[in-house]
Scaffold this motif. Structure first.
Motif, PDB file in Angstrom:
ATOM      1  N   LEU A  93      -6.056  15.850   2.882  1.00  0.00           N
ATOM      2  CA  LEU A  93      -7.200  16.522   2.280  1.00  0.00           C
ATOM      3  C   LEU A  93      -6.867  17.138   0.932  1.00  0.00           C
ATOM      4  O   LEU A  93      -7.765  17.506   0.174  1.00  0.00           O
ATOM      5  CB  LEU A  93      -7.724  17.607   3.223  1.00  0.00           C
ATOM      6  CG  LEU A  93      -8.199  17.113   4.590  1.00  0.00           C
ATOM      7  CD1 LEU A  93      -8.556  18.299   5.478  1.00  0.00           C
ATOM      8  CD2 LEU A  93      -9.382  16.174   4.437  1.00  0.00           C
ATOM      9  N   GLN A  94      -5.580  17.232   0.626  1.00  0.00           N
ATOM     10  CA  GLN A  94      -5.178  17.849  -0.630  1.00  0.00           C
ATOM     11  C   GLN A  94      -5.194  16.869  -1.804  1.00  0.00           C
ATOM     12  O   GLN A  94      -5.086  17.286  -2.949  1.00  0.00           O
ATOM     13  CB  GLN A  94      -3.774  18.456  -0.478  1.00  0.00           C
ATOM     14  CG  GLN A  94      -3.696  19.545   0.587  1.00  0.00           C
ATOM     15  CD  GLN A  94      -2.287  20.060   0.785  1.00  0.00           C
ATOM     16  OE1 GLN A  94      -1.374  19.703   0.038  1.00  0.00           O
ATOM     17  NE2 GLN A  94      -2.088  20.894   1.800  1.00  0.00           N
TER      18      GLN A  94
ATOM     19  N   MET B  41      -2.700   8.530   2.471  1.00  0.00           N
ATOM     20  CA  MET B  41      -3.557   7.787   1.559  1.00  0.00           C
ATOM     21  C   MET B  41      -4.649   7.042   2.322  1.00  0.00           C
ATOM     22  O   MET B  41      -5.807   6.966   1.871  1.00  0.00           O
ATOM     23  CB  MET B  41      -2.743   6.799   0.721  1.00  0.00           C
ATOM     24  CG  MET B  41      -3.600   6.089  -0.323  1.00  0.00           C
ATOM     25  SD  MET B  41      -2.689   4.921  -1.372  1.00  0.00           S
ATOM     26  CE  MET B  41      -2.517   3.526  -0.232  1.00  0.00           C
ATOM     27  N   ALA B  42      -4.300   6.477   3.483  1.00  0.00           N
ATOM     28  CA  ALA B  42      -5.289   5.742   4.275  1.00  0.00           C
ATOM     29  C   ALA B  42      -6.431   6.653   4.708  1.00  0.00           C
ATOM     30  O   ALA B  42      -7.603   6.243   4.709  1.00  0.00           O
ATOM     31  CB  ALA B  42      -4.619   5.121   5.494  1.00  0.00           C
TER      32      ALA B  42
ATOM     33  N   LEU C 175       0.828  -1.197   0.000  1.00  0.00           N
ATOM     34  CA  LEU C 175       0.000   0.000   0.000  1.00  0.00           C
ATOM     35  C   LEU C 175       0.865   1.251   0.000  1.00  0.00           C
ATOM     36  O   LEU C 175       0.519   2.263  -0.616  1.00  0.00           O
ATOM     37  CB  LEU C 175      -0.917   0.005   1.232  1.00  0.00           C
ATOM     38  CG  LEU C 175      -2.061  -1.012   1.223  1.00  0.00           C
ATOM     39  CD1 LEU C 175      -2.708  -1.079   2.603  1.00  0.00           C
ATOM     40  CD2 LEU C 175      -3.107  -0.653   0.161  1.00  0.00           C
ATOM     41  N   ASN C 176       1.995   1.167   0.669  1.00  0.00           N
ATOM     42  CA  ASN C 176       2.919   2.298   0.713  1.00  0.00           C
ATOM     43  C   ASN C 176       3.425   2.642  -0.681  1.00  0.00           C
ATOM     44  O   ASN C 176       3.616   3.824  -1.015  1.00  0.00           O
ATOM     45  CB  ASN C 176       4.082   1.974   1.651  1.00  0.00           C
ATOM     46  CG  ASN C 176       4.933   3.187   1.954  1.00  0.00           C
ATOM     47  OD1 ASN C 176       4.418   4.279   2.182  1.00  0.00           O
ATOM     48  ND2 ASN C 176       6.240   3.003   1.960  1.00  0.00           N
ATOM     49  N   LEU C 177       3.631   1.622  -1.522  1.00  0.00           N
ATOM     50  CA  LEU C 177       4.075   1.869  -2.899  1.00  0.00           C
ATOM     51  C   LEU C 177       2.993   2.581  -3.698  1.00  0.00           C
ATOM     52  O   LEU C 177       3.283   3.477  -4.498  1.00  0.00           O
ATOM     53  CB  LEU C 177       4.441   0.535  -3.566  1.00  0.00           C
ATOM     54  CG  LEU C 177       5.645  -0.211  -2.969  1.00  0.00           C
ATOM     55  CD1 LEU C 177       5.846  -1.550  -3.685  1.00  0.00           C
ATOM     56  CD2 LEU C 177       6.904   0.639  -3.075  1.00  0.00           C
ATOM     57  N   VAL C 178       1.737   2.176  -3.476  1.00  0.00           N
ATOM     58  CA  VAL C 178       0.634   2.861  -4.155  1.00  0.00           C
ATOM     59  C   VAL C 178       0.569   4.320  -3.711  1.00  0.00           C
ATOM     60  O   VAL C 178       0.367   5.234  -4.520  1.00  0.00           O
ATOM     61  CB  VAL C 178      -0.713   2.158  -3.860  1.00  0.00           C
ATOM     62  CG1 VAL C 178      -1.871   2.908  -4.516  1.00  0.00           C
ATOM     63  CG2 VAL C 178      -0.677   0.709  -4.343  1.00  0.00           C
ATOM     64  N   ALA C 179       0.762   4.530  -2.404  1.00  0.00           N
ATOM     65  CA  ALA C 179       0.721   5.899  -1.877  1.00  0.00           C
ATOM     66  C   ALA C 179       1.816   6.757  -2.494  1.00  0.00           C
ATOM     67  O   ALA C 179       1.579   7.915  -2.869  1.00  0.00           O
ATOM     68  CB  ALA C 179       0.870   5.863  -0.354  1.00  0.00           C
ATOM     69  N   LYS C 180       3.001   6.205  -2.623  1.00  0.00           N
ATOM     70  CA  LYS C 180       4.112   6.957  -3.220  1.00  0.00           C
ATOM     71  C   LYS C 180       3.805   7.343  -4.655  1.00  0.00           C
ATOM     72  O   LYS C 180       4.121   8.455  -5.096  1.00  0.00           O
ATOM     73  CB  LYS C 180       5.396   6.136  -3.148  1.00  0.00           C
ATOM     74  CG  LYS C 180       5.991   6.038  -1.749  1.00  0.00           C
ATOM     75  CD  LYS C 180       7.302   5.264  -1.761  1.00  0.00           C
ATOM     76  CE  LYS C 180       7.938   5.221  -0.388  1.00  0.00           C
ATOM     77  NZ  LYS C 180       9.218   4.452  -0.370  1.00  0.00           N
ATOM     78  N   GLU C 181       3.177   6.433  -5.398  1.00  0.00           N
ATOM     79  CA  GLU C 181       2.797   6.734  -6.776  1.00  0.00           C
ATOM     80  C   GLU C 181       1.781   7.881  -6.829  1.00  0.00           C
ATOM     81  O   GLU C 181       1.736   8.637  -7.799  1.00  0.00           O
ATOM     82  CB  GLU C 181       2.202   5.484  -7.443  1.00  0.00           C
ATOM     83  CG  GLU C 181       3.221   4.397  -7.745  1.00  0.00           C
ATOM     84  CD  GLU C 181       4.197   4.834  -8.833  1.00  0.00           C
ATOM     85  OE1 GLU C 181       3.775   5.534  -9.768  1.00  0.00           O
ATOM     86  OE2 GLU C 181       5.387   4.481  -8.730  1.00  0.00           O
ATOM     87  N   ARG C 182       0.988   8.017  -5.758  1.00  0.00           N
ATOM     88  CA  ARG C 182      -0.003   9.097  -5.683  1.00  0.00           C
ATOM     89  C   ARG C 182       0.603  10.389  -5.142  1.00  0.00           C
ATOM     90  O   ARG C 182      -0.075  11.416  -5.085  1.00  0.00           O
ATOM     91  CB  ARG C 182      -1.151   8.686  -4.744  1.00  0.00           C
ATOM     92  CG  ARG C 182      -2.145   7.733  -5.348  1.00  0.00           C
ATOM     93  CD  ARG C 182      -3.146   7.263  -4.305  1.00  0.00           C
ATOM     94  NE  ARG C 182      -3.729   8.349  -3.514  1.00  0.00           N
ATOM     95  CZ  ARG C 182      -4.743   9.116  -3.917  1.00  0.00           C
ATOM     96  NH1 ARG C 182      -5.280   8.925  -5.115  1.00  0.00           N
ATOM     97  NH2 ARG C 182      -5.219  10.064  -3.132  1.00  0.00           N
ATOM     98  N   GLY C 183       1.854  10.325  -4.716  1.00  0.00           N
ATOM     99  CA  GLY C 183       2.482  11.498  -4.124  1.00  0.00           C
ATOM    100  C   GLY C 183       2.069  11.725  -2.688  1.00  0.00           C
ATOM    101  O   GLY C 183       2.113  12.854  -2.178  1.00  0.00           O
ATOM    102  N   GLN C 184       1.677  10.647  -2.012  1.00  0.00           N
ATOM    103  CA  GLN C 184       1.247  10.727  -0.627  1.00  0.00           C
ATOM    104  C   GLN C 184       2.068   9.790   0.242  1.00  0.00           C
ATOM    105  O   GLN C 184       2.702   8.844  -0.245  1.00  0.00           O
ATOM    106  CB  GLN C 184      -0.230  10.324  -0.482  1.00  0.00           C
ATOM    107  CG  GLN C 184      -1.228  11.315  -1.033  1.00  0.00           C
ATOM    108  CD  GLN C 184      -2.645  10.871  -0.740  1.00  0.00           C
ATOM    109  OE1 GLN C 184      -3.090   9.824  -1.190  1.00  0.00           O
ATOM    110  NE2 GLN C 184      -3.370  11.685   0.022  1.00  0.00           N
TER     111      GLN C 184
END
Length: 282
Positions: A258-259, A227-228, A213-222
């Protein structure tokens, strides 16, 4: 010199209505469970004095509890008063009549529930409505790793016009990078007597999910916690998430969720795929 809050403190926060009430709450709220968690336990929060009247959802207990709280706070009323858990020894009608009475007396502007099942919540909301009071909000545990509210509760709240506020939205730290490698020596999980997260909850499979999940968050810039929180708040039925923090930096990081609240279908699918994998023994 006493503390003085900044005059612009309300300018940048996102606010959501609590269901179909007029009450607006910040999308990210600060909870104090981890700082003062013992006060939430049945043995402490519900036993405010010795004897048979210090527990539960009776009119006696709830009224005395609210009056004592108002006295300690130095207030005439509270914005929101919760029934924190259903009491099997008190008729639900009595508990709801008491909550409605607080609103009529002006001691509470709104009332909420916490830790009620979907069925109990619907019945409680109906009882309140019959008494001329709307259920404003339900506080429940909800996170990527704890999704029970999706099994009927969120639908009931939407039907009854009540909001939802999630506690433990980061699964007590599992949805941060804190436990991705190992249990920190300073973690509460090291304390076998802690009422919070225990070491046995930090399984290899859970850590693996958090890493992915952390990898997905990084791809989102979060960050993962950002992200959670965004993942919870993407649901229009969610009013707020209750975060815990050990310092101002964590609060500032979490509020940045929130951003970036929007998710693509691909991101949601990737997250769901990770979360849907069964833990061993399930």
């Amino acid at each position: 010199m006493g503390y003085e809050a900044k005059t612009e403190r309300y300018d940048k926060m996102t606010y959501h209505k609590a269901g179909r009430t007029g009450l607006r709450l910040p999308a990210v709220s600060l909870g104090l469970w981890h700082q003062f968690g013992a006060a939430y336990s049945p043995e402490n929060a519900r036993s405010m004095w010795k004897g048979p009247y210090g527990n539960g959802g009776s009119k006696k207990h709830l009224t005395a509890s609210l009056n004592q709280s108002l006295k300690r706070l130095g207030l005439d009323y509270v914005d929101l008063f919760y029934s924190h858990r259903p009491d099997p020894e008190t008729p639900l009608e009595e508990t709801m009549e008491t909550l409605a009475g607080f609103v009529r007396q002006g001691k509470a502007l709104y009332v909420g529930l916490s830790n009620y099942s979907p069925e109990e919540t619907e019945r409680a909301a109906d009882l309140l409505q019959q008494l001329g009071v709307r259920l404003a909000i339900h506080q429940t545990e909800y996170s990527m790793f704890h999704r029970d509210p999706e099994k009927g509760l969120l639908d009931v709240l939407d039907k009854k016009g009540a909001g939802c506020i999630a506690f433990a939205p980061l699964a007590q730290g599992l949805l941060t990078t804190k436990y991705v490698s190992a249990i920190p020596e300073t973690s509460r999980a090291k304390d076998a007597n802690s009422p919070f997260l225990q070491a046995e909850h930090i399984t290899e499979r859970t850590v693996s999910k958090a890493q992915r999940l952390n990898l997905v968050a990084k791809e989102r810039g979060q960050s993962l916690p950002q992200m959670a929180l965004s993942w919870l708040l993407k649901d229009a039925r969610m009013t707020s998430v209750l975060i815990g923090a050990s310092g101002a930096q964590q609060i500032e990081e979490n509020v940045q969720a929130l951003q970036s609240a929007d998710f693509s279908n691909e991101e949601l699918s990737a997250i769901e795929f990770i979360l849907s994998e069964k833990n061993e023994g399930e």
